[in-house]
Design a protein around this motif. Sequence first.
Motif, PDB file in Angstrom:
ATOM      1  N   ASP A 156       8.896  13.855   2.796  1.00  0.00           N
ATOM      2  CA  ASP A 156       8.413  13.034   1.689  1.00  0.00           C
ATOM      3  C   ASP A 156       6.954  12.618   1.840  1.00  0.00           C
ATOM      4  O   ASP A 156       6.421  11.908   0.981  1.00  0.00           O
ATOM      5  CB  ASP A 156       9.262  11.758   1.567  1.00  0.00           C
ATOM      6  N   PHE A 157       6.304  13.036   2.898  1.00  0.00           N
ATOM      7  CA  PHE A 157       4.949  12.539   3.157  1.00  0.00           C
ATOM      8  C   PHE A 157       3.976  12.744   1.988  1.00  0.00           C
ATOM      9  O   PHE A 157       3.162  11.847   1.715  1.00  0.00           O
ATOM     10  CB  PHE A 157       4.375  13.158   4.438  1.00  0.00           C
ATOM     11  N   PRO A 158       4.003  13.881   1.271  1.00  0.00           N
ATOM     12  CA  PRO A 158       3.065  14.023   0.149  1.00  0.00           C
ATOM     13  C   PRO A 158       3.189  12.923  -0.900  1.00  0.00           C
ATOM     14  O   PRO A 158       2.202  12.571  -1.554  1.00  0.00           O
ATOM     15  CB  PRO A 158       3.425  15.396  -0.434  1.00  0.00           C
ATOM     16  N   TYR A 159       4.409  12.371  -1.058  1.00  0.00           N
ATOM     17  CA  TYR A 159       4.567  11.265  -2.009  1.00  0.00           C
ATOM     18  C   TYR A 159       3.760  10.050  -1.569  1.00  0.00           C
ATOM     19  O   TYR A 159       3.320   9.260  -2.401  1.00  0.00           O
ATOM     20  CB  TYR A 159       6.042  10.896  -2.166  1.00  0.00           C
ATOM     21  N   TYR A 160       3.588   9.889  -0.264  1.00  0.00           N
ATOM     22  CA  TYR A 160       2.767   8.781   0.219  1.00  0.00           C
ATOM     23  C   TYR A 160       1.328   8.914  -0.300  1.00  0.00           C
ATOM     24  O   TYR A 160       0.672   7.913  -0.600  1.00  0.00           O
ATOM     25  CB  TYR A 160       2.725   8.749   1.745  1.00  0.00           C
ATOM     26  N   MET A 161       0.850  10.136  -0.359  1.00  0.00           N
ATOM     27  CA  MET A 161      -0.529  10.367  -0.787  1.00  0.00           C
ATOM     28  C   MET A 161      -0.723  10.125  -2.283  1.00  0.00           C
ATOM     29  O   MET A 161      -1.850  10.167  -2.792  1.00  0.00           O
ATOM     30  CB  MET A 161      -0.973  11.796  -0.436  1.00  0.00           C
ATOM     31  N   ALA A 162       0.373   9.888  -2.999  1.00  0.00           N
ATOM     32  CA  ALA A 162       0.300   9.512  -4.414  1.00  0.00           C
ATOM     33  C   ALA A 162       0.420   8.008  -4.597  1.00  0.00           C
ATOM     34  O   ALA A 162       0.364   7.517  -5.723  1.00  0.00           O
ATOM     35  CB  ALA A 162       1.391  10.224  -5.208  1.00  0.00           C
ATOM     36  N   ASP A 163       0.593   7.262  -3.499  1.00  0.00           N
ATOM     37  CA  ASP A 163       0.705   5.813  -3.610  1.00  0.00           C
ATOM     38  C   ASP A 163      -0.573   5.241  -4.228  1.00  0.00           C
ATOM     39  O   ASP A 163      -1.683   5.601  -3.817  1.00  0.00           O
ATOM     40  CB  ASP A 163       0.938   5.207  -2.230  1.00  0.00           C
ATOM     41  N   PHE A 164      -0.429   4.344  -5.195  1.00  0.00           N
ATOM     42  CA  PHE A 164      -1.582   3.894  -5.966  1.00  0.00           C
ATOM     43  C   PHE A 164      -2.620   3.149  -5.130  1.00  0.00           C
ATOM     44  O   PHE A 164      -3.783   3.058  -5.528  1.00  0.00           O
ATOM     45  CB  PHE A 164      -1.137   3.025  -7.153  1.00  0.00           C
ATOM     46  N   HIS A 165      -2.228   2.630  -3.976  1.00  0.00           N
ATOM     47  CA  HIS A 165      -3.215   1.962  -3.119  1.00  0.00           C
ATOM     48  C   HIS A 165      -4.224   2.945  -2.530  1.00  0.00           C
ATOM     49  O   HIS A 165      -5.364   2.561  -2.230  1.00  0.00           O
ATOM     50  CB  HIS A 165      -2.517   1.245  -1.951  1.00  0.00           C
ATOM     51  N   LEU A 166      -3.801   4.190  -2.348  1.00  0.00           N
ATOM     52  CA  LEU A 166      -4.603   5.153  -1.600  1.00  0.00           C
ATOM     53  C   LEU A 166      -5.609   5.882  -2.473  1.00  0.00           C
ATOM     54  O   LEU A 166      -5.764   7.108  -2.409  1.00  0.00           O
ATOM     55  CB  LEU A 166      -3.681   6.124  -0.864  1.00  0.00           C
ATOM     56  N   VAL A 167      -6.319   5.129  -3.298  1.00  0.00           N
ATOM     57  CA  VAL A 167      -7.442   5.655  -4.062  1.00  0.00           C
ATOM     58  C   VAL A 167      -8.541   6.074  -3.083  1.00  0.00           C
ATOM     59  O   VAL A 167      -8.894   5.319  -2.171  1.00  0.00           O
ATOM     60  CB  VAL A 167      -7.969   4.587  -5.041  1.00  0.00           C
ATOM     61  N   ILE A 168      -9.061   7.263  -3.279  1.00  0.00           N
ATOM     62  CA  ILE A 168     -10.114   7.748  -2.386  1.00  0.00           C
ATOM     63  C   ILE A 168     -11.443   7.115  -2.789  1.00  0.00           C
ATOM     64  O   ILE A 168     -11.859   7.203  -3.945  1.00  0.00           O
ATOM     65  CB  ILE A 168     -10.206   9.282  -2.431  1.00  0.00           C
ATOM     66  N   GLN A 169     -12.109   6.489  -1.825  1.00  0.00           N
ATOM     67  CA  GLN A 169     -13.366   5.793  -2.077  1.00  0.00           C
ATOM     68  C   GLN A 169     -14.483   6.373  -1.215  1.00  0.00           C
ATOM     69  O   GLN A 169     -14.218   6.968  -0.160  1.00  0.00           O
ATOM     70  CB  GLN A 169     -13.204   4.298  -1.759  1.00  0.00           C
ATOM     71  N   PRO A 170     -15.730   6.209  -1.625  1.00  0.00           N
ATOM     72  CA  PRO A 170     -16.849   6.667  -0.780  1.00  0.00           C
ATOM     73  C   PRO A 170     -16.774   6.010   0.594  1.00  0.00           C
ATOM     74  O   PRO A 170     -16.593   4.796   0.696  1.00  0.00           O
ATOM     75  CB  PRO A 170     -18.090   6.198  -1.556  1.00  0.00           C
ATOM     76  N   ASN A 171     -16.850   6.822   1.629  1.00  0.00           N
ATOM     77  CA  ASN A 171     -16.745   6.330   3.005  1.00  0.00           C
ATOM     78  C   ASN A 171     -15.460   5.528   3.198  1.00  0.00           C
ATOM     79  O   ASN A 171     -15.396   4.611   4.016  1.00  0.00           O
ATOM     80  CB  ASN A 171     -17.975   5.489   3.383  1.00  0.00           C
TER      81      ASN A 171
END
Length: 527
Positions: free
Chosen positions: A177-192
Amino acid sequence: MTTEFERLRLSFDAGQMSRRDFLGRASALGLGAAAASLLPKSAIAAEPIKGGHLKIGAGNGASTDTLDPAYTANDTTSLALRHYGETLLNVTPSSDLEPRLAEEFASRDGINWEFKIRKGVEFHNGKSVTAEDVVKTIERHSDEKSKSGAGGLLTDIDRLSIDGDTFRVALKSPNADFPYYMADFHLVIQPNGGNDNPASGIASGPYMLESNQPGIRYAFKKFPNYWDSNIGHVAESEVLIINDPTARNGALQSGQVHLVNRVDPKVADRLKGMPDISIKNVSGRSHYVFIMHVDTPPFDNEDLRMALKLAIDRDEIVDKILRGYGSAGNDMPINSTYPLFDASIPQRRYDPEQAAALYKKSGHDGTPIVLRTADGAFPGAVEAAQLFQQSAAKAGIPIEIKREPNDGYDSEVWNKQPFCAAYWAGRPTQDQIYSTVYLSTAAWNDTRFKNADFDRLLKEARSELDLAKRKQMYSDLGRILRDKGGTIVPVFNDWIDAVSAKVGGFVPDPNWSLMNNMAGLKCWLKA
């Protein structure tokens, strides 16, 4: 083939692909020209219209809110986050994973995962999104000092690395299920990774932040260099925080806003009958809760916790609070929408006699037990607390209701006070909701539940490939929470939104209200 076609249709309805793409992929399934006839005529004709200023009326916001994705905890900050930020993957309405900043992902063993980062994507500051930004983001959220809402999902990471445009994760044990973690809304990719200024509102989403007024409004303008033309239709989108439900509905009726969330079930049917307004509701994994801190007296007594669980009349709350827009809960965050749900777990029912016996056994001194609530805790929260008070009184359990202000409820009451009303949106997988809220190390363990057997079994379930064994593990996890945990789950609620006839492209999403808080991205204004 039917299942795959339904998935295509859900993606089309949610604005994730154009009509041309839908028909092309349907043809590849062998449906050919017949695919068009299988869609509603209104859907086929509904091509997105670009431009305009969309206004969303949202409840559950506060002056204490922050735009740091790590601490996004309510509807309004999540709406803001979806406008300006983007994750590696998204969860679709059909619970599939959709590539976003990661255009591909794979694993050969469930331990080593690779995510190929999409090229040509820009942050709002003009810098390109790189795999290094992804690593920095995940490192920041996995740091215990961050107290990120996604922290409980990242505890099993062994190491992170980069290979060109590929972001690599090595886990300590397999997790399908790990890829679902990468869809968690907290994990927005930010500069640096957000290390410079996590609350800046700068990321790579379809909209740039124009105004940040916590508890009042968020305003956004279309990012001209956004990579995906299939979303981000309006030129401007605005989130107006209107915590009072009557005022929020009034803003929709007067045309001040185009969409509202958190429609109270008791007014939903009345709004439905009004011209140019439609009610959009969908059932899913969302649930209302009364949470008890199991490490704080009197809730550190298991007999008292069980007495309270038996002293609530769930059917009455379904009838009088949800009014048909939901179903009874069972003191665990799992219902039949999860594929490995165990329907054999007995449904807990109101039992004042047994509740009274356990209350007596607990040795509680008879002083009123303070339950904190607010209108903003969930729609009908104050009335639900009053019903709880009345049903508990029949078991001889005194409950005192303390009504708190809406503003600051999430920051000053939830996850701080030992007995209060709250809600959870649920998560796409059982592992994810358990890891976010009930794992001993989770930052959002709002009941302070720490159980070694639960932690061990949860980690074992992640790597179990035999579905029958995994289902049994999840059943055991649910039973542990149901009987020993500090969460009272009286009901699972529908998401209920109200939408103006001027809005096109709205399709309810079981993941959260307002199309998983992406209505500002996926809807458009009709000409």
